[in-house]
Motif scaffolding. Structure first.
Motif, mmCIF file in Angstrom:
data_model
loop_
_atom_site.group_PDB
_atom_site.id
_atom_site.type_symbol
_atom_site.label_atom_id
_atom_site.label_comp_id
_atom_site.label_asym_id
_atom_site.label_seq_id
_atom_site.Cartn_x
_atom_site.Cartn_y
_atom_site.Cartn_z
ATOM 1 N N TYR A 101 0.952 -1.331 -0.114
ATOM 2 C CA TYR A 101 0.161 0.068 0.118
ATOM 3 C C TYR A 101 0.967 1.380 0.217
ATOM 4 C CZ TYR A 101 0.873 -0.426 5.067
ATOM 5 O OH TYR A 101 1.594 -0.570 6.234
ATOM 6 N N GLU A 102 0.412 2.277 -0.363
ATOM 7 C CA GLU A 102 1.047 3.683 -0.160
ATOM 8 C C GLU A 102 0.439 4.508 1.323
ATOM 9 O OE1 GLU A 102 0.250 6.496 -3.587
ATOM 10 O OE2 GLU A 102 2.337 6.508 -3.698
ATOM 11 N N ALA A 103 1.516 4.835 1.781
ATOM 12 C CA ALA A 103 1.419 5.659 2.981
ATOM 13 C C ALA A 103 2.182 6.993 2.975
ATOM 14 C CB ALA A 103 1.674 4.834 4.235
ATOM 15 N N ASP A 104 1.693 8.238 2.950
ATOM 16 C CA ASP A 104 2.564 9.099 2.719
ATOM 17 C C ASP A 104 3.476 9.346 1.635
ATOM 18 O OD1 ASP A 104 1.506 10.144 5.326
ATOM 19 O OD2 ASP A 104 2.727 9.200 6.613
ATOM 20 N N GLY A 105 3.118 8.806 0.468
ATOM 21 C CA GLY A 105 3.851 8.806 -0.635
ATOM 22 C C GLY A 105 4.695 7.943 -0.737
ATOM 23 N N THR A 106 4.857 6.784 0.220
ATOM 24 C CA THR A 106 5.804 5.737 0.073
ATOM 25 C C THR A 106 5.382 4.549 -0.146
ATOM 26 O OG1 THR A 106 7.352 7.170 1.822
ATOM 27 C CG2 THR A 106 7.665 4.643 1.439
ATOM 28 N N TYR A 117 7.805 -2.621 5.553
ATOM 29 C CA TYR A 117 8.973 -2.175 4.795
ATOM 30 C C TYR A 117 8.811 -0.997 3.859
ATOM 31 C CZ TYR A 117 10.335 -6.601 7.215
ATOM 32 O OH TYR A 117 10.511 -7.583 8.143
ATOM 33 N N ARG A 118 9.715 -0.340 3.426
ATOM 34 C CA ARG A 118 9.910 0.694 2.378
ATOM 35 C C ARG A 118 10.146 0.044 1.117
ATOM 36 N NH1 ARG A 118 12.335 4.162 4.657
ATOM 37 N NH2 ARG A 118 14.200 3.725 3.862
ATOM 38 N N GLY A 119 9.419 0.053 0.135
ATOM 39 C CA GLY A 119 9.643 -0.306 -1.176
ATOM 40 C C GLY A 119 9.990 0.767 -2.313
ATOM 41 N N GLU A 121 9.140 2.612 -6.231
ATOM 42 C CA GLU A 121 8.057 2.943 -7.161
ATOM 43 C C GLU A 121 7.633 1.693 -8.262
ATOM 44 O OE1 GLU A 121 4.789 5.048 -8.396
ATOM 45 O OE2 GLU A 121 5.900 5.319 -6.681
ATOM 46 N N ALA A 122 8.822 0.855 -8.604
ATOM 47 C CA ALA A 122 8.936 -0.211 -9.351
ATOM 48 C C ALA A 122 8.055 -1.328 -8.916
ATOM 49 C CB ALA A 122 10.187 -0.342 -9.799
ATOM 50 N N LEU A 123 7.775 -1.431 -7.578
ATOM 51 C CA LEU A 123 7.065 -2.455 -7.130
ATOM 52 C C LEU A 123 5.444 -2.229 -7.591
ATOM 53 C CD1 LEU A 123 6.809 -5.064 -5.530
ATOM 54 C CD2 LEU A 123 6.385 -3.748 -3.489
ATOM 55 N N TRP A 124 4.935 -0.944 -7.525
ATOM 56 C CA TRP A 124 3.901 -0.425 -8.035
ATOM 57 C C TRP A 124 3.463 -0.879 -9.380
ATOM 58 C CZ3 TRP A 124 -0.190 -0.398 -5.155
ATOM 59 C CH2 TRP A 124 -0.206 -0.003 -4.168
#
Length: 139
Positions: A101-106, A117-119, A121-124
């Motif tokens: 999911y996206e939280a605060d632009g991350t 964990y922080r992924g 943009e390529a994961l999206w």
């Protein structure tokens, strides 16, 4: 005997501290060769991926995620638009789950009761075909 107890306890503590920190910061995923299918649920849409290239690309992108230091304390995140990703291993798959999911632009990956964990943009991009348009929070 007492004179050896303190150094032994110190060495044991040091070994435990090093072991605990050794894998910190990285998401725990099965080996790509073990994953036979990935089931993606976005809203009401469910897609089953069995293509080796898709599986390997998703796992490669997910493996790059690093810990945010936040804990996951429930079965599923309380985030609108969270995409459920189930990793199936074995001939009759055993499923493990994580959420994207996206939280605060991350881009975030959450393994229930393991961590957040922080992924990147390529994961999206990999999930884009399965994610409903609401899958990302508008900014």
């Amino acid at each position: 005997m007492k004179r050896y107890l303190r150094p032994a306890a110190w060495c044991l503590g040091l070994a435990l501290a090093m072991t605990a920190c050794g894998g910190a910061g990285r998401i725990v995923l099965p080996e790509a060769a073990e994953v036979t299918a990935i089931r993606v649920t976005a809203e009401d849409a469910v897609t089953l991926h069995t293509d080796r290239d898709w599986i390997e690309e998703f796992l490669r992108q997910a493996a790059e995620a690093v810990s945010t230091g936040a804990e996951s304390v429930q079965d599923a995140p309380d985030r609108p638009g969270a995409v459920k990703v189930e990793l199936g291993t074995g001939e009759t798959p055993d499923w493990s789950v994580l959420y994207v999911y996206e939280a605060d632009g991350t881009c975030c990956l959450e393994q229930p009761y393991t961590g957040i964990y922080r992924g990147n943009e390529a994961l999206w991009t990999v999930l884009a075909a399965d994610a409903a348009s609401e899958g990302r929070n508008p900014q």
